[in-house]
Design a protein around this motif. Structure first.
Motif: not given
Lengths: 125, 110
Positions: A36-43, A117-118, B41-42
Motif C-alpha cells: 500500500w502506498v498513499r498520496q496526500a492531496p497535492g503531496k 487507480q487508488g 496528472p490525475g
C-alpha cells in the motif's frame, strides 16, 4: 492483463476506522508480495506497508505502525488495509501495488510494477 | 522533508534531454536498488526504471537510469509533451527498515 482495483475509501471521522480492499486479477496473486502506498492531496508518494506473498511477513512505515494492519486473502485474490485511530493527516489517495523483488534479513531489493487507480480516504469531522 | 532529495522541478524544450537527480545516503541508495516512477496528472504512478537501470517491458529507451555512490539519476531524451509528469525515485533504507520515495520532481516540457 494485470488489474488492481481498490475500494473501501470514504469519509471517516478522526479516531474512526476503515478497511480498504484491493481486488487483484490477471496474475497469480498468491505468488506476489503486495504493498500500500498513499498520496496526500497535492503531496508526494508515501509508502505505507507491504506484505509477503504468503502473508507471513509484514512491514510498516512508522506512520502506520500500531494503527494499520495489512493482510491478504489469497483464496479471494484480495489485499486489505485495516486502518484504525485515523487522523486528519491520513487523508490521502491509497494505492495498492504489486511488489517485485525480495527482502533479506538486512534489506529489501524491491520495486512496484503495477498499481491500482487508488481510493480516497478523507478523515474529517 | 524526504530523506531522498529530488529537485522540485525541472524543465526543457521538446526534443531535448533532461536529468532528474535523487540524492540519498549509504543506508539507502548507496546499498540498495533504486526504482523510478512516473505519475501523469490525475493518474496512478507507473514503474519506469527498476534495479537502478532496467526498463520494464513497454518503457521506451528514451528513459534511462543510473546510480553512482549515494545518488541516482533518471534521464529522459527526446522530450515529448506527454512526458510532463511528476517523477519519483524510491529505495529501501536499511537503517530505518522502511521503503522511501523521494519528494518528487515535476517535469515541464516547455
Amino acid at each position: 492483463e494485470v488489474q488492481l482495483v481498490e475500494s473501501g475509501g470514504g469519509l471517516v471521522q478522526p479516531g474512526g476506522s476503515l478497511r480498504l480492499s484491493c481486488a487483484a486479477s490477471g496474475f497469480t496473486f498468491s505468488s506476489y508480495a503486495m504493498s500500500w502506498v498513499r498520496q496526500a492531496p497535492g503531496k508526494g508518494l508515501e509508502w505505507v506497508s507491504f506484505i509477503s506473498s504468503g502473508g507471513g511477513d509484514t512491514y510498516y512505515a512508522d506512520s502506520a505502525k500500531g494503527r494499520f494492519t495489512i493482510s491478504r486473502d489469497n483464496s479471494k485474490n484480495t489485499l486489505y488495509l485495516q486502518m484504525n485511530s485515523l487522523r486528519a493527516e491520513d487523508t490521502a489517495v491509497y494505492y495498492c501495488a504489486r511488489r517485485l523483488g525480495y527482502c533479506s534479513s538486512t534489506s529489501c531489493y524491491v520495486n512496484f510494477d503495477y498499481w491500482g487507480q487508488g481510493t480516497l480516504v478523507t478523515v474529517s469531522s | 522533508q524526504s530523506v531522498l532529495t529530488q529537485p522540485p522541478s525541472v524543465s526543457a524544450a521538446p526534443g531535448q534531454k533532461v536529468t532528474i537527480s535523487c540524492s540519498g545516503s549509504s543506508s539507502n541508495i548507496g546499498n540498495n536498488y533504486v526504482s523510478w516512477y512516473q505519475q501523469l496528472p490525475g493518474t496512478a504512478p507507473k514503474l519506469l526504471i527498476y534495479e537502478n537501470n532496467k526498463r520494464p517491458s513497454g518503457i521506451p529507451d528514451r528513459f534511462s537510469g543510473s546510480k553512482s555512490g549515494t545518488s541516482a539519476t533518471l534521464g529522459i531524451t527526446g522530450l515529448q509533451p506527454g512526458d510532463e509528469a511528476d517523477y519519483y525515485c524510491g529505495t529501501w533504507d536499511s537503517s530505518l527498515s522502511v521503503w522511501m520515495f523521494g519528494g518528487g520532481t515535476r517535469l515541464t516540457v516547455l
